[in-house]
Design an enzyme around this catalytic site. Sequence first.
Site, PDB file in Angstrom:
ATOM      1  N   ARG A 179      29.258  70.029  10.922  1.00  0.00           N
ATOM      2  CA  ARG A 179      29.065  70.473   9.546  1.00  0.00           C
ATOM      3  C   ARG A 179      30.031  69.691   8.660  1.00  0.00           C
ATOM      4  O   ARG A 179      31.030  69.145   9.130  1.00  0.00           O
ATOM      5  CB  ARG A 179      29.318  71.974   9.404  1.00  0.00           C
ATOM      6  CG  ARG A 179      30.762  72.382   9.610  1.00  0.00           C
ATOM      7  CD  ARG A 179      30.942  73.880   9.440  1.00  0.00           C
ATOM      8  NE  ARG A 179      32.355  74.249   9.490  1.00  0.00           N
ATOM      9  CZ  ARG A 179      33.155  74.290   8.438  1.00  0.00           C
ATOM     10  NH1 ARG A 179      32.686  73.957   7.247  1.00  0.00           N
ATOM     11  NH2 ARG A 179      34.414  74.641   8.544  1.00  0.00           N
ATOM     12  N   ARG A 183      31.117  72.779  -1.165  1.00  0.00           N
ATOM     13  CA  ARG A 183      31.377  73.968  -1.973  1.00  0.00           C
ATOM     14  C   ARG A 183      30.808  73.789  -3.370  1.00  0.00           C
ATOM     15  O   ARG A 183      31.048  72.770  -4.014  1.00  0.00           O
ATOM     16  CB  ARG A 183      32.885  74.226  -2.082  1.00  0.00           C
ATOM     17  CG  ARG A 183      33.533  74.547  -0.750  1.00  0.00           C
ATOM     18  CD  ARG A 183      34.999  74.811  -0.949  1.00  0.00           C
ATOM     19  NE  ARG A 183      35.675  74.941   0.338  1.00  0.00           N
ATOM     20  CZ  ARG A 183      36.976  74.805   0.501  1.00  0.00           C
ATOM     21  NH1 ARG A 183      37.733  74.530  -0.544  1.00  0.00           N
ATOM     22  NH2 ARG A 183      37.510  74.948   1.690  1.00  0.00           N
ATOM     23  N   ARG A 256      41.713  58.209  20.444  1.00  0.00           N
ATOM     24  CA  ARG A 256      42.021  57.379  19.291  1.00  0.00           C
ATOM     25  C   ARG A 256      43.503  57.532  19.012  1.00  0.00           C
ATOM     26  O   ARG A 256      44.083  58.620  19.165  1.00  0.00           O
ATOM     27  CB  ARG A 256      41.214  57.799  18.068  1.00  0.00           C
ATOM     28  CG  ARG A 256      39.740  57.474  18.190  1.00  0.00           C
ATOM     29  CD  ARG A 256      39.465  55.987  18.209  1.00  0.00           C
ATOM     30  NE  ARG A 256      39.668  55.382  16.885  1.00  0.00           N
ATOM     31  CZ  ARG A 256      39.689  54.076  16.669  1.00  0.00           C
ATOM     32  NH1 ARG A 256      39.577  53.224  17.671  1.00  0.00           N
ATOM     33  NH2 ARG A 256      39.859  53.613  15.438  1.00  0.00           N
ATOM     34  N   ARG A 287      44.521  56.502   5.131  1.00  0.00           N
ATOM     35  CA  ARG A 287      45.112  57.334   4.089  1.00  0.00           C
ATOM     36  C   ARG A 287      46.564  56.954   3.842  1.00  0.00           C
ATOM     37  O   ARG A 287      47.196  56.290   4.669  1.00  0.00           O
ATOM     38  CB  ARG A 287      45.018  58.825   4.426  1.00  0.00           C
ATOM     39  CG  ARG A 287      45.711  59.257   5.716  1.00  0.00           C
ATOM     40  CD  ARG A 287      45.498  60.748   5.933  1.00  0.00           C
ATOM     41  NE  ARG A 287      46.108  61.220   7.162  1.00  0.00           N
ATOM     42  CZ  ARG A 287      46.146  62.498   7.540  1.00  0.00           C
ATOM     43  NH1 ARG A 287      45.605  63.421   6.770  1.00  0.00           N
ATOM     44  NH2 ARG A 287      46.712  62.857   8.684  1.00  0.00           N
ATOM     45  N   GLU A 307      48.483  55.111   7.144  1.00  0.00           N
ATOM     46  CA  GLU A 307      48.028  55.533   8.469  1.00  0.00           C
ATOM     47  C   GLU A 307      46.874  54.633   8.919  1.00  0.00           C
ATOM     48  O   GLU A 307      45.820  54.588   8.284  1.00  0.00           O
ATOM     49  CB  GLU A 307      47.572  56.992   8.382  1.00  0.00           C
ATOM     50  CG  GLU A 307      47.412  57.688   9.704  1.00  0.00           C
ATOM     51  CD  GLU A 307      47.226  59.180   9.520  1.00  0.00           C
ATOM     52  OE1 GLU A 307      46.138  59.676   9.860  1.00  0.00           O
ATOM     53  OE2 GLU A 307      48.164  59.855   9.019  1.00  0.00           O
ATOM     54  N   TYR A 355      41.058  68.816  20.419  1.00  0.00           N
ATOM     55  CA  TYR A 355      41.854  68.795  19.209  1.00  0.00           C
ATOM     56  C   TYR A 355      42.093  70.227  18.745  1.00  0.00           C
ATOM     57  O   TYR A 355      41.151  70.994  18.550  1.00  0.00           O
ATOM     58  CB  TYR A 355      41.188  67.996  18.096  1.00  0.00           C
ATOM     59  CG  TYR A 355      42.044  67.942  16.856  1.00  0.00           C
ATOM     60  CD1 TYR A 355      43.096  67.044  16.782  1.00  0.00           C
ATOM     61  CD2 TYR A 355      41.843  68.815  15.805  1.00  0.00           C
ATOM     62  CE1 TYR A 355      43.921  67.004  15.660  1.00  0.00           C
ATOM     63  CE2 TYR A 355      42.667  68.791  14.686  1.00  0.00           C
ATOM     64  CZ  TYR A 355      43.700  67.883  14.629  1.00  0.00           C
ATOM     65  OH  TYR A 355      44.530  67.854  13.538  1.00  0.00           O
ATOM     66  N   ASP A 357      44.185  72.743  15.872  1.00  0.00           N
ATOM     67  CA  ASP A 357      45.074  72.959  14.739  1.00  0.00           C
ATOM     68  C   ASP A 357      46.289  73.734  15.231  1.00  0.00           C
ATOM     69  O   ASP A 357      46.264  74.362  16.296  1.00  0.00           O
ATOM     70  CB  ASP A 357      44.355  73.744  13.643  1.00  0.00           C
ATOM     71  CG  ASP A 357      43.346  72.896  12.881  1.00  0.00           C
ATOM     72  OD1 ASP A 357      43.605  71.688  12.731  1.00  0.00           O
ATOM     73  OD2 ASP A 357      42.319  73.442  12.442  1.00  0.00           O
TER      74      ASP A 357
END
Length: 375
Positions: A179, A183, A256, A287, A307, A355, A357
């Site tokens: 997804r 918004r 990566r 970024r 980065e 991964y 958070d």
Amino acid sequence: MREDEYIVKQYDYLIVGAGLFGAVFAHEAFKRGKKCLVLDRRNHIGGNIYCEKIEGTNVHKYGAHIFHTSDKKIWDYVNQFVEFNRYTNSPIANYKGEIYNLPFNMNTFNKLWGVVTPKEAKSKIEEQKAAAGIREPKNLEEQAISLVGTDIYKKLVKEYTEKQWGRKAVDLPAFIIRRLPVRFTYDNNYFDDKYQGIPVGGYNVIIEKMLEGTELMLNKDYFSDKENFDKMAEKVVFTGMIDEFFGHRFGRLEYRSLRFEDEILDKDNYQGNAVVNYTDAETPFTRIIEHKHFEFGTQPKTVITREYPAEWKPGDEPYYPVNDEKNMHLYEKYRELAEREKNVIFGGRLAEYKYYDMHNVISKALLLWGSDPIK
């Protein structure tokens, strides 16, 4: 290595890795009267959330880390160690000098098409999705277009994603983008979570407090003397690469990696935002992070970090698992081996090839104790 090179001492847990998972586990063990030894091959604690003080600024040495969660118990848990500021993650995208808000919201759509109302924006996206005529997305490109249309995809997804993964979007599997956040409000807050912020004084404060009462060895590679290290404790908590633990028996898992280029600038404000993504292919980095903005700094100088994504190779730091079909099949073989290790606990993004958070890492570590995080 001679056994007398170490103090002869029995530990309940040998924790390999002084990152967030290992630190939470060590803290919970210490609360229960357990003795732990934490090893890390780096010269500092904190893993990838480690901060280095440069020109009075807490520099996120391994990329931007913004804590966010909707779980009040996890929020209360981290706040027992340090106070968090009110930082809100609102990154922006720079596409060949054009500036867009992220995540995709009404500010983004107004800049792209001049639309003002949510109805106009929805109509534009649906029109582009219909024109693309994609029924069953076969790759990442088709998946992204079927979600957000062609304009957003071309300017804000395609080239950035190809830089990040080092592969063409048409060669990446569709499931990588399940997804994309869209918004139809003028809200630039990237996260939907109820709580977010940056610890006052940086993430080192949290890790230091979590590791109080725990013995620590830095610059120690577990694999340099694994047999003797294993003898020192009843159980091992391993947070490193799972394939490395098993000697790459079935082959290497793919990751990566990232390369960071820090620069100190003799100015108080470089880009006006903590995170700016460069979504065009010509810019080699993905970024720029301007660290002072994480803590609303007023220092006369500023520190920025560019980065650069890269293909991981042995000796590099692994960051993002390549969770495609081939690698997940390989990981499953290692996971089955891990389940047979009765005296080893595997935890964290590298050991679980997933991964996470930060709030997920904490939750996973706490679940091992079966405890309420605020008790």
